[in-house]
Structures are given as C-alpha cells and as structure tokens.
Design a protein around this motif. Structure first.
Motif, PDB file in Angstrom:
ATOM      1  N   ASP A  63      26.534  37.367  55.008  1.00 40.05           N
ATOM      2  CA  ASP A  63      27.159  36.416  54.043  1.00 40.05           C
ATOM      3  C   ASP A  63      28.991  37.016  53.752  1.00 40.05           C
ATOM      4  OD1 ASP A  63      25.369  34.455  53.432  1.00 40.05           O
ATOM      5  OD2 ASP A  63      24.634  35.460  51.469  1.00 40.05           O
ATOM      6  N   ILE A  64      29.888  36.170  53.502  1.00 40.06           N
ATOM      7  CA  ILE A  64      31.226  36.516  53.381  1.00 40.06           C
ATOM      8  C   ILE A  64      31.433  37.619  52.094  1.00 40.06           C
ATOM      9  CG2 ILE A  64      33.487  35.673  52.442  1.00 40.06           C
ATOM     10  CD1 ILE A  64      33.033  33.237  54.367  1.00 40.06           C
ATOM     11  N   SER A  65      30.676  37.325  51.013  1.00 39.60           N
ATOM     12  CA  SER A  65      30.358  38.231  49.864  1.00 39.60           C
ATOM     13  C   SER A  65      30.064  39.605  50.137  1.00 39.60           C
ATOM     14  CB  SER A  65      29.413  37.754  48.787  1.00 39.60           C
ATOM     15  OG  SER A  65      28.131  37.682  49.434  1.00 39.60           O
ATOM     16  N   GLU A  66      29.487  39.846  51.227  1.00 40.39           N
ATOM     17  CA  GLU A  66      29.159  41.257  51.732  1.00 40.39           C
ATOM     18  C   GLU A  66      30.245  41.824  52.748  1.00 40.39           C
ATOM     19  OE1 GLU A  66      25.168  41.653  53.598  1.00 40.39           O
ATOM     20  OE2 GLU A  66      24.908  39.570  52.916  1.00 40.39           O
ATOM     21  N   ALA A  67      31.308  41.179  53.047  1.00 40.91           N
ATOM     22  CA  ALA A  67      32.274  41.720  53.868  1.00 40.91           C
ATOM     23  C   ALA A  67      33.790  41.768  53.362  1.00 40.91           C
ATOM     24  CB  ALA A  67      32.402  40.821  55.274  1.00 40.91           C
ATOM     25  N   MET A  68      33.946  40.833  52.127  1.00 38.57           N
ATOM     26  CA  MET A  68      34.968  40.802  51.633  1.00 38.57           C
ATOM     27  C   MET A  68      35.461  41.926  50.622  1.00 38.57           C
ATOM     28  SD  MET A  68      34.461  37.906  48.487  1.00 38.57           S
ATOM     29  CE  MET A  68      33.541  38.629  47.054  1.00 38.57           C
ATOM     30  N   HIS A  69      36.898  41.784  50.449  1.00 36.74           N
ATOM     31  CA  HIS A  69      37.281  42.720  49.252  1.00 36.74           C
ATOM     32  C   HIS A  69      37.183  42.064  48.024  1.00 36.74           C
ATOM     33  CE1 HIS A  69      39.412  45.155  52.179  1.00 36.74           C
ATOM     34  NE2 HIS A  69      39.780  46.160  51.446  1.00 36.74           N
ATOM     35  N   ALA A  70      36.395  42.562  47.004  1.00 35.33           N
ATOM     36  CA  ALA A  70      36.076  41.923  45.807  1.00 35.33           C
ATOM     37  C   ALA A  70      37.183  41.982  44.932  1.00 35.33           C
ATOM     38  CB  ALA A  70      34.898  42.533  45.282  1.00 35.33           C
ATOM     39  N   LYS A  71      38.002  42.805  44.973  1.00 35.29           N
ATOM     40  CA  LYS A  71      39.201  42.856  44.089  1.00 35.29           C
ATOM     41  C   LYS A  71      40.399  41.968  44.831  1.00 35.29           C
ATOM     42  CE  LYS A  71      42.682  45.973  42.085  1.00 35.29           C
ATOM     43  NZ  LYS A  71      43.741  45.518  42.606  1.00 35.29           N
ATOM     44  N   ALA A  72      40.955  40.883  44.214  1.00 30.15           N
ATOM     45  CA  ALA A  72      41.861  40.131  44.535  1.00 30.15           C
ATOM     46  C   ALA A  72      42.876  39.733  43.444  1.00 30.15           C
ATOM     47  CB  ALA A  72      41.285  38.876  45.180  1.00 30.15           C
ATOM     48  N   ASP A  73      43.922  40.348  43.388  1.00 36.39           N
ATOM     49  CA  ASP A  73      45.020  39.929  42.320  1.00 36.39           C
ATOM     50  C   ASP A  73      45.285  38.748  42.699  1.00 36.39           C
ATOM     51  OD1 ASP A  73      44.562  42.060  40.748  1.00 36.39           O
ATOM     52  OD2 ASP A  73      45.968  43.279  41.836  1.00 36.39           O
ATOM     53  N   TRP A  74      46.115  37.986  41.892  1.00 33.64           N
ATOM     54  CA  TRP A  74      47.000  36.809  42.185  1.00 33.64           C
ATOM     55  C   TRP A  74      48.263  36.810  41.469  1.00 33.64           C
ATOM     56  CZ3 TRP A  74      44.067  31.789  40.870  1.00 33.64           C
ATOM     57  CH2 TRP A  74      43.762  31.610  39.349  1.00 33.64           C
ATOM     58  N   ALA A  75      49.179  36.183  42.067  1.00 36.67           N
ATOM     59  CA  ALA A  75      50.417  36.038  41.548  1.00 36.67           C
ATOM     60  C   ALA A  75      50.658  34.602  40.685  1.00 36.67           C
ATOM     61  CB  ALA A  75      51.742  35.854  42.617  1.00 36.67           C
ATOM     62  N   SER A  76      51.246  34.597  39.661  1.00 36.60           N
ATOM     63  CA  SER A  76      51.556  33.524  39.005  1.00 36.60           C
ATOM     64  C   SER A  76      52.283  32.596  39.657  1.00 36.60           C
ATOM     65  CB  SER A  76      51.997  33.777  37.629  1.00 36.60           C
ATOM     66  OG  SER A  76      52.216  32.618  36.773  1.00 36.60           O
ATOM     67  N   ALA A  77      52.549  31.175  39.611  1.00 38.91           N
ATOM     68  CA  ALA A  77      53.355  30.432  40.549  1.00 38.91           C
ATOM     69  C   ALA A  77      54.813  30.629  39.821  1.00 38.91           C
ATOM     70  CB  ALA A  77      52.775  28.873  40.203  1.00 38.91           C
ATOM     71  N   ASP A  78      54.945  30.825  38.753  1.00 41.76           N
ATOM     72  CA  ASP A  78      56.282  31.147  38.109  1.00 41.76           C
ATOM     73  C   ASP A  78      56.966  32.487  38.193  1.00 41.76           C
ATOM     74  OD1 ASP A  78      54.907  31.976  36.235  1.00 41.76           O
ATOM     75  OD2 ASP A  78      55.559  30.807  34.417  1.00 41.76           O
ATOM     76  N   MET A  79      56.118  33.400  38.687  1.00 44.90           N
ATOM     77  CA  MET A  79      56.602  34.676  39.048  1.00 44.90           C
ATOM     78  C   MET A  79      57.823  34.737  39.885  1.00 44.90           C
ATOM     79  SD  MET A  79      54.041  37.703  40.300  1.00 44.90           S
ATOM     80  CE  MET A  79      52.975  37.616  39.022  1.00 44.90           C
ATOM     81  N   PRO A  80      58.847  35.798  39.830  1.00 39.93           N
ATOM     82  CA  PRO A  80      60.005  36.007  40.661  1.00 39.93           C
ATOM     83  C   PRO A  80      59.383  36.524  41.896  1.00 39.93           C
ATOM     84  CG  PRO A  80      60.359  36.960  38.864  1.00 39.93           C
ATOM     85  CD  PRO A  80      58.859  36.529  38.322  1.00 39.93           C
ATOM     86  N   VAL A  81      59.848  35.936  42.956  1.00 40.16           N
ATOM     87  CA  VAL A  81      59.511  36.480  44.164  1.00 40.16           C
ATOM     88  C   VAL A  81      59.452  38.118  44.373  1.00 40.16           C
ATOM     89  CG1 VAL A  81      59.786  36.398  46.894  1.00 40.16           C
ATOM     90  CG2 VAL A  81      59.780  34.397  45.530  1.00 40.16           C
ATOM     91  N   SER A  82      60.634  38.603  43.995  1.00 36.61           N
ATOM     92  CA  SER A  82      60.884  40.174  43.811  1.00 36.61           C
ATOM     93  C   SER A  82      59.511  40.865  43.268  1.00 36.61           C
ATOM     94  CB  SER A  82      62.005  40.482  43.250  1.00 36.61           C
ATOM     95  OG  SER A  82      62.171  39.926  41.661  1.00 36.61           O
ATOM     96  N   GLU A  83      59.066  40.323  42.181  1.00 35.99           N
ATOM     97  CA  GLU A  83      57.749  40.948  41.693  1.00 35.99           C
ATOM     98  C   GLU A  83      56.614  40.913  42.675  1.00 35.99           C
ATOM     99  OE1 GLU A  83      55.076  40.432  37.560  1.00 35.99           O
ATOM    100  OE2 GLU A  83      57.185  39.749  37.591  1.00 35.99           O
ATOM    101  N   VAL A  84      56.390  39.611  43.350  1.00 39.56           N
ATOM    102  CA  VAL A  84      55.293  39.861  44.253  1.00 39.56           C
ATOM    103  C   VAL A  84      55.471  40.943  45.315  1.00 39.56           C
ATOM    104  CG1 VAL A  84      54.022  38.070  45.872  1.00 39.56           C
ATOM    105  CG2 VAL A  84      54.650  37.355  43.570  1.00 39.56           C
TER     106      VAL A  84
END
Length: 139
Positions: free
Chosen positions: A2-23
């Motif tokens: 299963d994918i759940s066994e292979a993936m990186h469980a930690k995944a941060d995401w960026a907010s749509a209104d965040m400046p690109v420089s911050e990403v």
C-alpha cells in the motif's frame, strides 16, 4: 504494498495566498522541490521549483508580491492511501511526474510519495523503469 507504507507521512502545504518567496524558503529548509497548495482545507494545486523558475523568475515577477495561487500547477494528480505502490508507479509513468500527493478516504492530504520513496519500496528493476519513464527527453 500500500502507498501508505511507502509515502512520507509528513506533508506540509502552502496556503494559496502565500507569497512565492515564502514557499521557496520552505523548499530550501525541507530540501524539497514541490509543495502541495491548499485553500479552505482542500488541496487545490502543487507548486514546484520549476513553477517558480519559469512562472516567476523567468517572467521577472516579484516573488514577494506574487501569490502561490497565481503560478501553481492547478491540474492535481494524486493517489490515495488504499492504492498500491504499483498503481502509483503506473500513474507516475503515465503522467510523467516524480511526486504525488497522497490523500486519505476523506480526500485529506496525509503524505507525499516521491520517486525516491518508490525506489526504497520496490525492486530495482521496477524503480529503474519508472525513473527512465519520467526522465525521458523532450522532443
């Protein structure tokens, strides 16, 4: 597997209104090349180092004033935790991509599956085939 066994469980995401420089700073700090983008608690896109290079830097846009939503890739290709790594390999091969956000049954982001994750989960021959497929030269 299963994918759940292979993936990186930690995944941060960026907010749509965040400046690109911050990403870009997030990418540097985490040594990654793609960040999922969310809005109203939902995945709406991905922003990659390539998006930043081509849609911000090459176009002369100010990364402090350009919002992620303006330059992200909107067509989201993802996989789900109940699928197999082999399913993900076929999807990555078909779409010629190296990273997939992983969603749970409620369509919530729970991880990321990268080419590197695949290479550590399956045999060398299969991961080699995937690497070859997603690395094909452009005509």
């Amino acid at each position: 597997m299963d994918i759940s066994e292979a993936m990186h469980a930690k995944a941060d995401w960026a907010s749509a209104d965040m400046p690109v420089s911050e990403v870009a700073r997030m990418m540097k700090a985490d040594d990654i090349g793609a960040v999922p983008v969310g809005k109203d608690d939902r995945l709406i896109g991905m922003i990659t180092d390539r998006d930043i290079a081509l849609r911000v830097v090459a176009e002369g846009r100010n990364p402090d004033k350009t919002r992620v939503e303006e330059v992200m890739t909107k067509d989201i290709v993802y996989c789900q935790t109940h699928e197999t790594v082999e399913d993900a390999i076929h999807l990555m091969d078909q779409k010629k991509i190296r990273r997939l956000p992983v969603l749970d049954g409620d369509k919530r982001l729970v991880g990321m599956l990268s080419l590197g994750d695949v290479s550590h989960s399956v045999g060398r021959a299969l991961s080699g085939e995937l690497l070859h497929a997603v690395s094909d030269h452009h005509p």
